[in-house]
Every structure is written in structure tokens, then in C-alpha cells.
Design an enzyme around this catalytic site. Sequence first.
Site, PDB file in Angstrom:
ATOM      1  N   SER A 184       0.404  -0.966  -0.267  1.00 33.11           N
ATOM      2  CA  SER A 184       0.282  -0.038  -0.040  1.00 33.11           C
ATOM      3  C   SER A 184       0.470   0.895   0.081  1.00 33.11           C
ATOM      4  CB  SER A 184      -0.838  -0.059   1.278  1.00 33.11           C
ATOM      5  OG  SER A 184       0.038  -0.319   2.199  1.00 33.11           O
ATOM      6  N   HIS A 212      -5.483  -3.950  -1.794  1.00 31.62           N
ATOM      7  CA  HIS A 212      -5.458  -3.179  -2.986  1.00 31.62           C
ATOM      8  C   HIS A 212      -5.487  -3.836  -4.663  1.00 31.62           C
ATOM      9  CE1 HIS A 212      -4.919   0.926  -0.842  1.00 31.62           C
ATOM     10  NE2 HIS A 212      -3.718   0.057  -0.214  1.00 31.62           N
ATOM     11  N   LYS A 243     -12.267  -0.073  -0.319  1.00 27.31           N
ATOM     12  CA  LYS A 243     -11.477   0.618  -1.225  1.00 27.31           C
ATOM     13  C   LYS A 243     -11.749   0.732  -2.966  1.00 27.31           C
ATOM     14  CE  LYS A 243      -7.053   0.112   1.138  1.00 27.31           C
ATOM     15  NZ  LYS A 243      -6.354  -0.765   2.023  1.00 27.31           N
TER      16      LYS A 243
END
Length: 397
Positions: A184, A212, A243
Site C-alpha cells: 500500500s 489494494h 477500497k
Amino acid sequence: MTTRLDPLSFLDADLDALRQQGLYRHLRVLEGEQKPSSTFDQRQVVNLSSNNYLGLTTHPKLREAALDATRRLGVGSGSVRTIAGTMEIHMELERRLAAFKKVEAVVVFQSGFTANAGTVSAVLTKDDVVVSDELNHASIIDGSRLSRATIKVFPHKDAAAARKVLESLPASQRKLLITDGVFSMDGDLGALPELCALAEEFGCIMMVDDAHASGVFGKNGRGTIDHFGMHGRVDIQVGTLSKAIGALGGYVAGSKMLIEYLYHRARPFLFSTSHPPATAAACIAAIDVLEQEPQIIDRLWENTRFFKAGLQSLGLNTGLSESPITPVIVGDGALAMKLSDRLFEEGVFAQGIAFPTVARDKARVRTIVTATHTRDQLQFALAAFGRVGRELGILKH
Ligand SMILES: *Cc1c(COP(=O)(O)O)cnc(C)c1O
């Protein structure tokens, strides 16, 4: 009344130290929606700080699904999953995720953080070993600590070093080999092919945290396991719904046995209330979008390539990024915070990140583009990076 000394006053010394080092942060407050151009702290800025990769936080299909679920089902689930809080919509989301990820079963947690922490701590005991990339997410570290297993950290992406660790352990010892799919802070990819091969050779449980990567890598956003062609070789996959998926939550994907075990042993699942129906409905709608509108993922990647190339041609150090997360590494922590602050004044929001989140000499401003940024917005941001970079002496010309 006697005046009582605040027993927490020692915390102030810590805060003061952060202030001294220029690392003290206040929370920027977003007015209105999470968008590529948003108002934070009363200033309109090009927003390069969210994880809203596909713009799904405001996608009409997700918004409608959430509103509809709220009207039909109310605002809360009223219980933990294991008592009265498993609604049909939770099961539907898990079935959809399992089909999407091509696994037998999925269990959804309240967040990616609790998915990791709850799973690692449930699967391992104090007699086991976690073999973990040094840059793995905090939730993996916390889950490992909670499990009381021995934690062996290998240098970032260094499969040869991971092998040395594995060779040093008794064959009979249970081992979990674990990596982030996308890291990240640097935006680089975990060494999946090498680590999966090691896991097979040494009989490890293989676990990948694809927070992610969910919605970003692989066909229709299936993640790094799909990207690297590792289907069937990763025992525990973690993904996030917070996300790219645009809502909130985390999930574990794997065998039916693993998921049934987590139903009985994962403490955040057992002891914390399940999602409101609106969240589950929004996540189901997000899977529909990934399946039906994969072109938004293409747009994310076009913007990523454009912006990364722009930063690099300015002469900025973007590290080893292979994803829409592009750091601009400046080294010194205070300089990174200064760069972030000056960019903000110039209308660009890119978060400064320093020790202890990254190494002391690797402080940076982190940028994340989304599918919904326009070229104009990205050009505007690049121009600001150029101006402020020269002003602060990060760029020489
Ligand atoms: C963000 C993140 C998480 C936590 O996910 P949430 O859903 O925000 O709790 C876990 N792992 C990694 C690698 C992350 O980047």
C-alpha cells in the site's frame, strides 16, 4: 472538588514530539462526496488520496442498491453473524464473491483489517510460525501477534530470504507464508509466483492480502491471484470491500472448510455486529459493475499510466510502483509533509507519509489516481508537482 491531574497527560509528550518533528497531522475533513475533485478543509482540490479506484463510492447503481436495501431491510443487522445477524443479503454477497473469486466459499468481515487480524489469529497458535514480508499491512502484523505464533520477517519481496527462513524451520512445524498482493505504500506487487512455489515446496499455508488489488488487478478486478495465474495455489485470500469496491468490509476467500472454521473461530466474526443491509447491497451492486462495466478498470489503468509517466518525466522518484498507487519519494519526513502541505495550497491533495508508516529515509507523498479523474485534473496536478517540487528543491530545474 480537588483538581485531579489528567492521568493521560503523558500522551502529550508523544504528541509534542510529533509536532517537533513536523509529523503532527490533523484530520482533513471532506465536505460532500468522495470524488476526484473534492472539497477538503474548505478548499477544492484534485483528490489523489482516496482508495476509491473506480469511483464506486458514488456510482448510481451502488447508491440505488443501498437505498433500496435500507427501505426494504432497515439500517442495521441487529446482531453478530453467529446469533441473529446473518441476513439473506449477507449470504447473497458471500455467494457472489465466491463465484467472482472462483473459490468454494467466502466469509465477509466488517473490514479488511478485521478479516486479516481475525483470520491469522484464528488459524495459527503459539506453536506455529508466520513467515511475513517486512512491508505487510499492519492488520497482518496484529493478527500474527494475536495468534502468539513466532513471527519471522523476510526482506521485502525477497523470496530467497524467505526460503532461508523456511529451511531453518523443522518440517513438522506449521507455517503460514503471507504477503500483500499490492503493497500500500510503494504500489509494487508481492512476489506471488515465487512465494506460492515456496509454499508448495515447504508445505506452508499460503495467504495473500489483496486489499489494494481487489477491483484493480486481474480479469474484471479479481486480484493478483488472477493476475499472476495462481488460482488454486493460495489457501487464504483476503480482499477488501472498502477500497475499489467503494463501500466497507473485508472478506476471506478459500475452501468451504476454511470458511466454516472461521465461522467458529474468527473473533471479529463472532463478537462484532455484521454489516448493515445497505453495505451488503452496495457490495453486490459493485460486483455487478465489475462484471458488466470492466471498461472502468481500463480507464483506471489509462489514467495510471498517464500520471506515472508525467511524474517521472518531471524527474520525481516514483520508486518501484506497478499499480495506481504511485509514491513520490523525497526521503526526509518533514520535507514530505511540507510537499504535501504546499501541494494542498496549490489545489492538490496527496497525503504525506513518514516514519513509522514507511522507513525513516523513505518519506513520501503518495498519489492514487482513479478511473474517474479527467485528464485536465491530472495535468493540473502534474503542473503543481512541478512548481512545488522546484520551490522546495526536490527538482533542480
Ligand atoms: C487497506 C488495507 C487493509 C484494510 O482494509 P480495510 O477494509 O480498510 O479495513 C488490509 N490490508 C491492506 C494491504 C490494506 O491496504
